[in-house]
Scaffold this motif. Structure first.
Motif, PDB file in Angstrom:
ATOM      1  N   SER A  19       9.507  -8.406 -20.877  1.00 61.18           N
ATOM      2  CA  SER A  19       9.209  -7.323 -21.703  1.00 61.18           C
ATOM      3  C   SER A  19      10.270  -6.154 -21.152  1.00 61.18           C
ATOM      4  O   SER A  19      10.746  -5.509 -22.060  1.00 61.18           O
ATOM      5  N   PRO A  20      10.495  -6.064 -20.033  1.00 59.91           N
ATOM      6  CA  PRO A  20      11.573  -5.089 -19.570  1.00 59.91           C
ATOM      7  C   PRO A  20      12.894  -5.361 -20.355  1.00 59.91           C
ATOM      8  O   PRO A  20      13.626  -4.602 -20.981  1.00 59.91           O
ATOM      9  N   LEU A  21      13.379  -6.533 -20.622  1.00 60.51           N
ATOM     10  CA  LEU A  21      14.679  -7.053 -21.191  1.00 60.51           C
ATOM     11  C   LEU A  21      14.492  -6.631 -22.688  1.00 60.51           C
ATOM     12  O   LEU A  21      15.397  -6.169 -23.241  1.00 60.51           O
ATOM     13  N   GLN A  50       5.332   3.012  -2.845  1.00 62.23           N
ATOM     14  CA  GLN A  50       5.345   4.084  -3.669  1.00 62.23           C
ATOM     15  C   GLN A  50       6.051   4.403  -4.815  1.00 62.23           C
ATOM     16  O   GLN A  50       5.833   4.907  -6.116  1.00 62.23           O
ATOM     17  N   VAL A  51       7.454   4.221  -4.497  1.00 64.48           N
ATOM     18  CA  VAL A  51       8.459   4.144  -5.559  1.00 64.48           C
ATOM     19  C   VAL A  51       8.198   3.327  -6.421  1.00 64.48           C
ATOM     20  O   VAL A  51       8.178   3.504  -7.679  1.00 64.48           O
ATOM     21  N   TYR A  52       7.759   2.044  -6.197  1.00 64.39           N
ATOM     22  CA  TYR A  52       7.456   0.910  -7.280  1.00 64.39           C
ATOM     23  C   TYR A  52       6.185   1.343  -8.066  1.00 64.39           C
ATOM     24  O   TYR A  52       6.319   1.093  -9.188  1.00 64.39           O
ATOM     25  N   ASP A  53       5.251   1.672  -7.508  1.00 61.40           N
ATOM     26  CA  ASP A  53       4.153   1.927  -7.925  1.00 61.40           C
ATOM     27  C   ASP A  53       4.315   3.190  -9.054  1.00 61.40           C
ATOM     28  O   ASP A  53       3.828   3.242 -10.181  1.00 61.40           O
ATOM     29  N   GLU A  86       4.548   1.504 -17.520  1.00 59.03           N
ATOM     30  CA  GLU A  86       3.609   0.384 -18.076  1.00 59.03           C
ATOM     31  C   GLU A  86       3.064   1.047 -19.576  1.00 59.03           C
ATOM     32  O   GLU A  86       2.849  -0.083 -20.452  1.00 59.03           O
ATOM     33  N   PRO A  87       2.870   2.392 -19.783  1.00 55.13           N
ATOM     34  CA  PRO A  87       2.452   2.421 -21.251  1.00 55.13           C
ATOM     35  C   PRO A  87       3.370   2.022 -22.412  1.00 55.13           C
ATOM     36  O   PRO A  87       3.214   1.767 -23.356  1.00 55.13           O
ATOM     37  N   VAL A  88       4.930   2.007 -21.877  1.00 53.39           N
ATOM     38  CA  VAL A  88       5.787   1.447 -22.847  1.00 53.39           C
ATOM     39  C   VAL A  88       6.002  -0.076 -22.844  1.00 53.39           C
ATOM     40  O   VAL A  88       6.245  -0.898 -23.931  1.00 53.39           O
ATOM     41  N   LEU A  89       5.734  -0.670 -21.710  1.00 52.41           N
ATOM     42  CA  LEU A  89       5.827  -2.059 -21.801  1.00 52.41           C
ATOM     43  C   LEU A  89       4.544  -2.947 -22.031  1.00 52.41           C
ATOM     44  O   LEU A  89       4.598  -4.003 -22.601  1.00 52.41           O
ATOM     45  N   ARG A  90       3.582  -2.269 -22.048  1.00 50.18           N
ATOM     46  CA  ARG A  90       2.119  -3.062 -22.426  1.00 50.18           C
ATOM     47  C   ARG A  90       2.117  -3.548 -23.806  1.00 50.18           C
ATOM     48  O   ARG A  90       1.835  -4.580 -24.174  1.00 50.18           O
ATOM     49  N   PRO A  91       2.465  -2.586 -24.754  1.00 52.35           N
ATOM     50  CA  PRO A  91       2.547  -3.052 -26.092  1.00 52.35           C
ATOM     51  C   PRO A  91       3.655  -4.317 -26.216  1.00 52.35           C
ATOM     52  O   PRO A  91       3.218  -5.318 -27.185  1.00 52.35           O
TER      53      PRO A  91
END
Length: 97
Positions: free
Chosen positions: A75-77, A46-49, A56-61
């Motif tokens: 992408s996180p880096l 649950q924490v991971y999700d 996700e909205p920030v990493l997707r683009p």
């Protein structure tokens, strides 16, 4: 100008929170990937999700722009470097006033 400095400090704190969330997401993902912690552990799942839904909205683009590198997601880096660069530039702008 002091209001601008406070705004940059606030953005810096938000950046630090995002970086910590990215690190926690990465560590939990590694724990799941190397079977250190079972993916059926409900609390960590649950924490991971939750963190995934927040980021996700920030990493997707970023993922859409970057080339596919297979199993490794950079992408996180890229997000961490981008946020740090923005805070550095804003700090220099405020210091220049």
């Amino acid at each position: 100008m002091q209001g601008l400095a406070v705004l940059v400090d606030l953005l810096g704190m938000l950046t630090q929170v995002l970086v910590m969330l990215i690190i926690v997401q990465f560590v939990i993902g590694l724990l799941f990937a190397f079977n250190v912690v079972s993916p059926s552990n409900e609390f960590l799942r649950q924490v991971y999700d939750s963190i995934n839904r927040l980021l996700e909205p920030v990493l997707r683009p970023i993922r859409n722009i970057m080339p596919d590198t297979g199993a490794i997601d950079f992408s996180p880096l890229v997000l961490i470097f981008g946020l740090q660069a923005i805070i550095l530039v804003l700090g220099r702008i405020v210091a220049g006033y």
